[in-house]
Write a protein that holds these residues in place. Structure first.
Motif, mmCIF file in Angstrom:
data_model
loop_
_atom_site.group_PDB
_atom_site.id
_atom_site.type_symbol
_atom_site.label_atom_id
_atom_site.label_comp_id
_atom_site.label_asym_id
_atom_site.label_seq_id
_atom_site.Cartn_x
_atom_site.Cartn_y
_atom_site.Cartn_z
ATOM 1 N N VAL A 103 0.822 -1.204 0.000
ATOM 2 C CA VAL A 103 0.000 0.000 0.000
ATOM 3 C C VAL A 103 0.863 1.264 0.000
ATOM 4 O O VAL A 103 0.436 2.318 -0.490
ATOM 5 C CB VAL A 103 -0.948 -0.015 1.220
ATOM 6 C CG1 VAL A 103 -0.164 0.084 2.519
ATOM 7 C CG2 VAL A 103 -1.976 1.100 1.129
ATOM 8 N N HIS A 162 2.853 -1.027 10.143
ATOM 9 C CA HIS A 162 1.623 -1.443 9.469
ATOM 10 C C HIS A 162 0.981 -2.597 10.221
ATOM 11 O O HIS A 162 1.669 -3.519 10.676
ATOM 12 C CB HIS A 162 1.944 -1.867 8.028
ATOM 13 C CG HIS A 162 0.763 -2.397 7.280
ATOM 14 N ND1 HIS A 162 0.737 -3.650 6.698
ATOM 15 C CD2 HIS A 162 -0.453 -1.848 7.033
ATOM 16 C CE1 HIS A 162 -0.431 -3.841 6.128
ATOM 17 N NE2 HIS A 162 -1.170 -2.765 6.307
ATOM 18 N N SER A 163 -0.348 -2.530 10.361
ATOM 19 C CA SER A 163 -1.125 -3.606 10.980
ATOM 20 C C SER A 163 -2.067 -4.185 9.929
ATOM 21 O O SER A 163 -3.041 -3.519 9.543
ATOM 22 C CB SER A 163 -1.921 -3.081 12.176
ATOM 23 O OG SER A 163 -2.811 -4.070 12.656
ATOM 24 N N PRO A 164 -1.824 -5.395 9.424
ATOM 25 C CA PRO A 164 -2.701 -5.975 8.392
ATOM 26 C C PRO A 164 -4.123 -6.220 8.879
ATOM 27 O O PRO A 164 -5.076 -6.091 8.108
ATOM 28 C CB PRO A 164 -2.000 -7.292 8.039
ATOM 29 C CG PRO A 164 -0.581 -7.114 8.482
ATOM 30 C CD PRO A 164 -0.649 -6.239 9.683
ATOM 31 N N SER A 165 -4.295 -6.568 10.155
ATOM 32 C CA SER A 165 -5.636 -6.905 10.644
ATOM 33 C C SER A 165 -6.531 -5.676 10.746
ATOM 34 O O SER A 165 -7.714 -5.724 10.405
ATOM 35 C CB SER A 165 -5.538 -7.597 12.003
ATOM 36 O OG SER A 165 -4.943 -6.726 12.956
ATOM 37 N N THR A 166 -5.997 -4.565 11.216
ATOM 38 C CA THR A 166 -6.803 -3.348 11.382
ATOM 39 C C THR A 166 -6.604 -2.341 10.258
ATOM 40 O O THR A 166 -7.253 -1.292 10.262
ATOM 41 C CB THR A 166 -6.453 -2.673 12.716
ATOM 42 O OG1 THR A 166 -5.058 -2.319 12.714
ATOM 43 C CG2 THR A 166 -6.736 -3.602 13.882
ATOM 44 N N GLN A 167 -5.706 -2.637 9.323
ATOM 45 C CA GLN A 167 -5.427 -1.745 8.195
ATOM 46 C C GLN A 167 -4.986 -0.358 8.663
ATOM 47 O O GLN A 167 -5.373 0.662 8.091
ATOM 48 C CB GLN A 167 -6.660 -1.627 7.289
ATOM 49 C CG GLN A 167 -7.055 -2.928 6.607
ATOM 50 C CD GLN A 167 -5.967 -3.428 5.660
ATOM 51 O OE1 GLN A 167 -5.474 -2.685 4.819
ATOM 52 N NE2 GLN A 167 -5.588 -4.687 5.810
ATOM 53 N N GLN A 168 -4.182 -0.345 9.701
ATOM 54 C CA GLN A 168 -3.625 0.913 10.190
ATOM 55 C C GLN A 168 -2.191 1.065 9.688
ATOM 56 O O GLN A 168 -1.434 0.089 9.647
ATOM 57 C CB GLN A 168 -3.631 0.955 11.719
ATOM 58 C CG GLN A 168 -5.008 0.944 12.346
ATOM 59 C CD GLN A 168 -4.925 1.089 13.844
ATOM 60 O OE1 GLN A 168 -4.531 2.132 14.365
ATOM 61 N NE2 GLN A 168 -5.293 0.035 14.556
#
Length: 335
Positions: free
Chosen positions: A287, A300-306
Motif C-alpha cells: 500500500v 503497518h497492521s494488516p488486521s486493522t489496516q492501520q
C-alpha cells in the motif's frame, strides 16, 4: 574564550546542560543562606541585630536578597505563567506570601541562582557567534549527568561542547582566530562554518556523508520501535457477559481494565509490522510502494489496516522548523 567555557559549564538553561556548579554562584548562595538563617533566628538578639556579612566590592548580599524578594513578590502579582509548549496548569507554583521558614529561604536562594543564570544568558546573547544556541527555539535541552560524562570519550565531550558553542576549528573560525587566511571549504569552495561542515556542504551531501549519519540515527530509531511493538498492550474486551444460574438472564458489564491501562500508539493491535528505508530492513508494504512517497519508517497492521509513517530529519539546530515544514508538506495530499 573563558566566558564561553563558563557558559558551557555552568549555564542551567543552555541547550547542552552539564552537571557542574559555579564556585562563585555557590559562594553567593551560601552568603544568602547565612543571612536569611540569621534573620529568621529564634534568638531575639540575633533577630533584631542586622548581621554584617563581608562580601566583595561588586556584590552585596543584602542587595541580592532584597532583589530576590522583590522578584518573588512581582511573580506572585503576575500570576502563574507557562513557557514553551507546556499547557496551563501543567506545573505547580509556590507563592511567596504562602510560604514560611525554610521554604521562603529556599525560594530566595533559588531566585539568586536564577538571576545568576540570567546574567550568563545575557552574556551569551551578546556573543553573535558563540551564542547562536540562544536562537535554537525548537531544539530540546540535553542534560549530561556525571554518569554520561564518565562513560563518554574525552574527544566526544569536547566535540559536543565545541559544536554547541561554535568553537570547532572550521576555516571560518581559524580565520577569525588569526590562524588561517582562507575561510573557504576545500570541497565546495563555500564559506566553511560549523553549520556548513555539519549539514550544508553540497559536495558532502552528494558523497553520502549526511546520508550515512541519517541512516545511523534511523537504524537506532527503527530498532527501538521494533522492540516496542512487542511490548504493546493487546486489545482488551470492552464488556463481559454474565449468565445467571439456569441461563435465563444476562448482564453486560463494561470492564474498567482498558481505561486504567496507559494508552500508547501501538496499543490495540498485536500484529504490527515494522519496515524501514534501509538496505537491511524489510520493504515497505504494498500500500505504500504504490505511492510516490518514501517514508523512513512504516508501521503497518494488516488486521486493522492501520499505517503509521515516521519521517526522520537530522538538520542543523537553526533549521529545525524549516526541515519540519519540508517533511510535513510531503504528506499534504493525505490530509
Amino acid at each position: 574564550d573563558f566566558q564561553t567555557w563558563q557558559l558551557a559549564m555552568y549555564c542551567r538553561k543552555a541547550k547542552l546542560k552539564l552537571t557542574m556548579k559555579s564556585i562563585l554562584e555557590e559562594y553567593k548562595c551560601g552568603k544568602v543562606r547565612l543571612v536569611t538563617m540569621l534573620e529568621e533566628s529564634d534568638d531575639p538578639v540575633v533577630k533584631t541585630v542586622k548581621p554584617s556579612i563581608k562580601t566583595g566590592r561588586k556584590w552585596k548580599v543584602a542587595e541580592a536578597i532584597d532583589e530576590a524578594k522583590e522578584c518573588l513578590r512581582l511573580k506572585e502579582v503576575i500570576g502563574q505563567t507557562q513557557t514553551d509548549r507546556k499547557g496551563l496548569g501543567s506545573s505547580s507554583v509556590k507563592w511567596w506570601s504562602k510560604t514560611e521558614g525554610k521554604e521562603k529561604r529556599d525560594m530566595v536562594i533559588e531566585e539568586v541562582r536564577q538571576r545568576e543564570d540570567v546574567r550568563r544568558i545575557q552574556k551569551a546573547v551578546q556573543q553573535p557567534q558563540q551564542g547562536q544556541w540562544t536562537n535554537w527555539d525548537s531544539a530540546m535541552q540535553r542534560s549530561l549527568t556525571w554518569k554520561d560524562i564518565w562513560q563518554m570519550a574525552p574527544l566526544r565531550i569536547r566535540f559536543l561542547i565545541r559544536s554547541v558553542y561554535d568553537l570547532l576549528p572550521s576555516n571560518a573560525n581559524l580565520v577569525r582566530w588569526g590562524k588561517k587566511d582562507d575561510p573557504t571549504c576545500p570541497l565546495c569552495h563555500g564559506r566553511q562554518t560549523t553549520e556548513h561542515v555539519l549539514s550544508s556542504c553540497k559536495v558532502a551531501l552528494s558523497q553520502g556523508r549526511y546520508t550515512w549519519r541519517h541512516n545511523r540515527v534511523l537504524q537506532e530509531l527503527a530498532s527501538v520501535i521494533s522492540t516496542a511493538k512487542g511490548q504493546s498492550n493487546p486489545p482488551s474486551p470492552s464488556f463481559t457477559i454474565f449468565t445467571t444460574e439456569g441461563g435465563a438472564r444476562k448482564w453486560c458489564w463494561r470492564s474498567n481494565t482498558a481505561s486504567n491501562q496507559r494508552k500508547g500508539l501501538l496499543d490495540g493491535c498485536d500484529d504490527w509490522e515494522v519496515s524501514a528505508d534501509l538496505p537491511e530492513w524489510d520493504e515497505h508494504p504494498e500500500v505504500i510502494r504504490r505511492t510516490t512517497l518514501k517514508p523512513d519508517i512504516v508501521i503497518h497492521s494488516p488486521s486493522t489496516q492501520q499505517v503509521i509513517m515516521v519521517e526522520l530529519t537530522v538538520p542543523y539546530e537553526s533549521r529545525m522548523e524549516q526541515a519540519h515544514t519540508y517533511k510535513k508538506e510531503k504528506y499534504l495530499d493525505l490530509t
